[in-house]
Scaffold this motif. Structure first.
Motif, PDB file in Angstrom:
ATOM      1  N   UNK A 168     -29.353  94.225  25.501  1.00  0.00           N
ATOM      2  CA  UNK A 168     -30.701  93.847  25.942  1.00  0.00           C
ATOM      3  C   UNK A 168     -31.427  95.026  26.579  1.00  0.00           C
ATOM      4  N   UNK A 169     -30.668  95.952  27.158  1.00  0.00           N
ATOM      5  CA  UNK A 169     -31.248  97.175  27.706  1.00  0.00           C
ATOM      6  C   UNK A 169     -30.585  98.366  27.024  1.00  0.00           C
ATOM      7  N   UNK A 170     -31.361  99.401  26.799  1.00  0.00           N
ATOM      8  CA  UNK A 170     -30.786 100.612  26.193  1.00  0.00           C
ATOM      9  C   UNK A 170     -30.485 101.615  27.296  1.00  0.00           C
ATOM     10  N   UNK A 196     -23.117  92.365  18.231  1.00  0.00           N
ATOM     11  CA  UNK A 196     -23.527  91.027  18.676  1.00  0.00           C
ATOM     12  C   UNK A 196     -22.662  89.939  18.046  1.00  0.00           C
ATOM     13  N   UNK A 251     -34.311  86.640  25.461  1.00  0.00           N
ATOM     14  CA  UNK A 251     -33.026  87.257  25.826  1.00  0.00           C
ATOM     15  C   UNK A 251     -31.890  86.534  25.114  1.00  0.00           C
ATOM     16  N   UNK A 270     -32.045  84.883  22.220  1.00  0.00           N
ATOM     17  CA  UNK A 270     -32.053  85.194  20.789  1.00  0.00           C
ATOM     18  C   UNK A 270     -31.603  86.630  20.510  1.00  0.00           C
ATOM     19  N   UNK A 271     -31.899  87.516  21.458  1.00  0.00           N
ATOM     20  CA  UNK A 271     -31.533  88.928  21.250  1.00  0.00           C
ATOM     21  C   UNK A 271     -30.023  89.137  21.272  1.00  0.00           C
ATOM     22  N   UNK A 272     -29.286  88.211  21.891  1.00  0.00           N
ATOM     23  CA  UNK A 272     -27.824  88.368  21.898  1.00  0.00           C
ATOM     24  C   UNK A 272     -27.186  87.661  20.703  1.00  0.00           C
ATOM     25  N   UNK A 330     -28.923  87.498  14.871  1.00  0.00           N
ATOM     26  CA  UNK A 330     -30.117  87.530  14.012  1.00  0.00           C
ATOM     27  C   UNK A 330     -30.773  88.902  14.101  1.00  0.00           C
ATOM     28  N   UNK A 331     -31.315  89.369  12.967  1.00  0.00           N
ATOM     29  CA  UNK A 331     -32.005  90.663  12.943  1.00  0.00           C
ATOM     30  C   UNK A 331     -33.299  90.564  13.746  1.00  0.00           C
ATOM     31  N   UNK A 373     -36.475  95.876  19.535  1.00  0.00           N
ATOM     32  CA  UNK A 373     -35.368  95.984  20.500  1.00  0.00           C
ATOM     33  C   UNK A 373     -35.645  97.055  21.551  1.00  0.00           C
ATOM     34  N   UNK A 374     -36.146  98.200  21.098  1.00  0.00           N
ATOM     35  CA  UNK A 374     -36.473  99.270  22.055  1.00  0.00           C
ATOM     36  C   UNK A 374     -37.572  98.798  22.999  1.00  0.00           C
ATOM     37  N   UNK A 385     -38.324  95.749  23.829  1.00  0.00           N
ATOM     38  CA  UNK A 385     -37.795  94.742  24.759  1.00  0.00           C
ATOM     39  C   UNK A 385     -37.086  95.426  25.918  1.00  0.00           C
ATOM     40  N   UNK A 386     -36.253  96.402  25.573  1.00  0.00           N
ATOM     41  CA  UNK A 386     -35.508  97.124  26.610  1.00  0.00           C
ATOM     42  C   UNK A 386     -36.467  97.811  27.579  1.00  0.00           C
ATOM     43  N   UNK A 392     -38.194  95.215  29.885  1.00  0.00           N
ATOM     44  CA  UNK A 392     -37.280  94.723  30.915  1.00  0.00           C
ATOM     45  C   UNK A 392     -36.961  95.812  31.935  1.00  0.00           C
TER      46      UNK A 392
END
Lengths: 270, 580
Positions: free
Chosen positions: A50-52, A71, B114, B116-118, B121-122, B294-295, B297-298, B301
């Protein structure tokens, strides 16, 4: 299984995690301890993708965290889990197994097993919006295990659970670890970490202060008794609390709150 | 480093995740519909009746408009194209913003993201799921607005039934264009300005508002007598930009008009152009999401920072001194709400934009030349000003005041443990709402009246009306907010959009109508008589005017008192009984 190598995560000028190295093997139950704001949740979010990380690498089973392969191996139970309020618990579990591409017959059998394990049969076909916090937690744990993950990440696992649910969850963590799953458990409850964890790591200000089994940690600190004393000593939590009296100093000390602080440091507070 | 291979049986294919999302959407829709149908029949009937009335009202309005345009004979077709182009251009801008904002919240701020991101799914699959959800949420009002327009147009030009089917295809393809552009903007803003999303939004919104103000001011200065041929020519010239061949709104209007005429090849050509662009833009949005979600989202957050708030307590002390006549607990509650209000840009910025625009319009009244019109027109404009101000105030009370009690209910343990009676909490909200409403609307109305050179007695009358409106709208929002709270939702906009919020808005509209029309009517008939004395129409002379105005004032005072106190009483009663 979980490899965190030289990871730093900075939020602006502030480093939430600073050059952290952490390895959790398959079959190991790792208790991740630290005061509020120590960097536990940030680390967990990096493991989940979730975080890079600002620098360094995080891999799950050799796959870079956040990739589809990573995942697929992972299950995450956050401190504030999410459920679709307008789905029933069973529908939610079905959605999760569909997402993981499990074969229908096998998935249905697994869902039924977990419904029994978590004793959810009475309410599993009601909408999630009607569940109490503990009921929701059970569904979320079931959803985390429904696809047989190789890595289980849990943030504050026992918050809001009644004693029986907590017992079920604790037994389950141990069973998962013994079956070869790598379990990374973040918690504030030192007694839980002492009771369950094979290995404990204490983090503060983004840096791993100490890591080892409970016995190793005690040897290192040359002290006996509960883990709390060592934890407070390492994280600076043993310093005097302003406005709170200590043992023998009046009513505040007599209720036992302050005496705990005294044990860790072995000196009286002002 | 050894890599754990994934067993083939446990790897998810793109098709499987797509099926899972499809199943989720259908299941959620099914459960929601079932919940609505098995819920309160009164609630369902009210929603259906209100929607039908609203739809029918719009239909007859549009139908009357199209019949009016037919007076212009051959030119009416051109007018329709211009009107459609302008209508769809406005929707294009609105859908860009609304889809972008809803999607940003769905992709980056909600807990579901959060979760769904884990999942395996692409990123573009998660994006697609949230994108179509956002499109549905942002477009429902468009369908409610667009369908009576098209039905009225279809009937007025007697189209074949297949036109309505094609319209749905046009509609679906069209909403994807601004939606996709809004989605690209949402992901790019999150990726490159993770801490500046509100600034970017404010700048874009500011540009649109400036454009709208400039357009409206140009239209208001159209030379010639209203509705004359020269005036219409000039007006069309000023909005000719909406006929630009590169605008999707133009393709939409041209396509629909050609289809309505039975020119199917031309209509289908425009449908293909819209669908083609919609497809390409959606693809672009999906690619941007695949590579950046994804980037982004990171970053969103990770870039959150806490905002330290120190100071401003001098204002608090001043408040205590000025409002010392109120009980201290009520003052403290009002202060808490005031602090929340000034620290939430979503609240004060919307308030500022709407009332700022109104102020701008009132200041421009003399430039437009309304102040030199006959007393009849000035009176009419002054009451319209009050109506518009009250309508905007009602949206503010519905959006921000109504949800206050629902939000308070979630944290009721904080207030519940204080030495306060429950009714004090409600009275505190009422005073807070009335105070903010009064300050802003009275200033606006006095400004508008001065610009219109209205006589002092009329200014006083209008000020009294605004006082009644502020008290009533605040009473309705606070009372109904306590009677129909939504304790499960923590998003005020969702609380306002629910059943309680909608009912609150409807009751507010009825209240505004009663107050404004009851006082406007005798004034209107009196000034009509002044301008067209002896014309034979129904008018009032001086003594009749005084009598009927007295009756209207007494009536509006009664309606105002009932509108204020009844909802508050209902709310206080419900709030006292409520268990948390």
């Amino acid at each position: 299984m979980i490899e965190i190598c030289g990871v730093t995560k900075a939020f602006g000028n502030k480093k939430a995690v600073d050059h952290l190295d952490l390895h959790v093997r398959a079959g190991e139950l790792f208790g991740f301890l630290g005061p509020n704001g120590a960097g536990k949740t940030t680390t967990i979010k990096m493991v989940c993708g979730l975080l890079k990380p600002t620098s360094g690498t995080v891999t799950i089973g050799g796959h870079v965290a956040g990739t589809r392969e990573a995942r697929q191996l992972l299950a995450y139970v956050p401190d504030q889990p999410y459920l679709y309020e307008k789905l029933t618990g069973r529908e939610f579990l079905r959605f999760v197994v569909e997402m993981y591409g499990l074969e229908t017959k096998r998935a249905s059998k697994r869902i039924d097993e977990l419904i029994d394990t978590f004793e959810m049969r009475d309410y599993i076909d009601d909408l999630c919006e009607s569940y109490s916090h503990g009921m929701k937690q059970r569904v979320v744990f079931a959803s985390a295990l429904v696809h047989d993950p190789k890595v289980l990440i849990v943030d504050e696992p026992l918050v809001g659970l009644d004693p029986r649910s907590a017992r079920i969850v604790k037994d389950l963590f141990i069973a998962q670890a013994r079956s070869g799953v790598a379990v990374l458990m973040s918690t504030h409850l030192l007694a839980i970490a002492e009771e369950l964890a094979d290995t404990i790591g204490i983090i503060d200000k983004g840096t791993m202060l100490v890591r080892g089994t409970v016995a190793e940690l005690r040897d290192r600190a040359q002290m006996q008794g509960p883990l709390e004393g060592l934890f407070l000593k390492l994280t600076g939590g043993d310093r005097p609390i302003s406005g709170v009296g200590m043992v023998g100093e009046g009513p505040a000390g007599s209720n036992g709150h302050a005496s705990t602080i005294q044990v860790g440091e072995g000196e009286s507070a002002r | 480093m050894s890599t754990i291979p994934l067993p083939p049986s446990s790897t998810t294919t793109a098709g499987q995740t797509a099926r899972a999302f499809r199943g989720l959407r259908l299941r959620l829709a099914h459960n929601v519909i079932q919940g609505v149908l098995s819920g309160s029949r009164l609630r369902l009937s009210m929603v259906v009746i209100c929607t039908t009335i609203f739809w029918a009202g719009l239909f007859f309005l549009f139908f009357g408009g199209f019949q009016f345009l037919e007076m212009y004979g051959a030119l009416s077709g051109d007018f329709v194209e211009y009107i459609f182009s302008l209508f769809f251009l406005s929707l294009l801008v609105m859908l860009f913003f609304s889809t972008g904002i809803i999607l940003y919240s769905g992709l980056f701020q909600r807990k579901e993201a959060a979760f769904l991101m884990t999942m395996p799914a692409a990123a573009d699959r998660v994006f697609a799921y949230k994108f179509f959800e956002s499109i549905a949420i942002s477009s429902w009002a468009f369908i409610l607005l667009g369908s009576p327009l098209m039905a009225a147009y279809g009937i007025s030009v007697a189209v074949h039934w297949s036109f309505y089917v094609v319209f749905l295809a046009f509609l679906f393809a069209f909403v994807l264009i601004p939606g996709s552009v809004g989605a690209v903007a949402a992901v790019l803003v999150a990726r490159f300005f993770p801490r500046r999303q509100k600034t970017v939004l404010a700048m874009l919104g500011g540009l649109v508002i400036l454009g709208a103000i400039s357009l409206v001011s140009q239209l208001l200065r159209t030379p010639g007598d209203t509705f004359s041929s020269d005036w219409l020519d000039s007006l069309l010239g000023r909005i000719s930009f909406c006929q630009n061949a590169l605008l999707p709104s133009r393709w939409m209007s041209k396509g629909l008009v050609e289809t309505a005429k039975g020119n199917w090849p031309q209509g289908m050509f425009y449908l293909a152009v819209i669908a083609g662009h919609a497809g390409v833009l959606y693809l672009l949005a999906a690619v941007v999401a695949r590579d950046l979600y994804r980037t982004a989202y990171s970053r969103v957050q990770g870039e959150r920072t806490t905002k330290r708030r120190v100071g401003g307590y001098g204002l608090d002390n001043l408040f205590h001194k000025v409002f010392g006549f109120l009980a201290r607990p009520i003052r403290l509650l009002i202060l808490k709400d005031l602090r929340t209000f000034r620290r939430d840009p979503a609240q004060w910025s919307q308030f500022l934009i709407f009332f700022g625009l109104l102020a701008l319009y009132f200041v421009s009244i003399r430039r437009i030349g309304y102040d030199t019109q006959k007393p009849y027109w000035r009176n009419l404009i002054s009451f319209l000003n009050i109506g518009v101000t009250a309508l905007i105030l009602s949206t503010f009370t519905s959006r921000f005041i109504f949800p206050l009690m629902s939000l308070e209910g979630r944290n009721f343990w904080v207030l519940g443990l204080l030495p306060l009676s429950r009714s004090s909490i409600l009275w505190g909200k009422f005073v807070f709402s009335t105070g903010i409403s009064l300050v802003s609307t009275e200033v606006l109305i006095v400004l508008g009246d001065l610009m219109l050179r209205m006589p002092p007695t009329m200014i006083l009358l209008h000020m009294g009306m605004v006082l009644i409106l502020c008290l009533g709208l605040s009473g309705i929002s606070v009372g109904l907010g306590a009677r129909l709270p939504n304790l499960k939702e923590d998003d005020p906009s969702r609380i306002a959009a629910g059943f309680g919020g909608t009912l609150n808005l409807l009751v507010s509209l009825v209240f505004i109508f009663l107050i404004v029309s009851s006082l406007a009517l005798p004034c209107h008939l009196y000034f009509l008589g002044q301008d067209e004395f002896g014309s034979g129409s129904f008018t009032l002379n001086e003594s009749q005017f005084h009598f009927w105005l007295g009756v209207a004032i007494a009536g509006s005072l009664v309606v105002g008192a009932v509108g204020t106190l009844l909802p508050l009483r209902i709310g206080i009663k419900a709030f006292r009984r409520m268990e948390f």
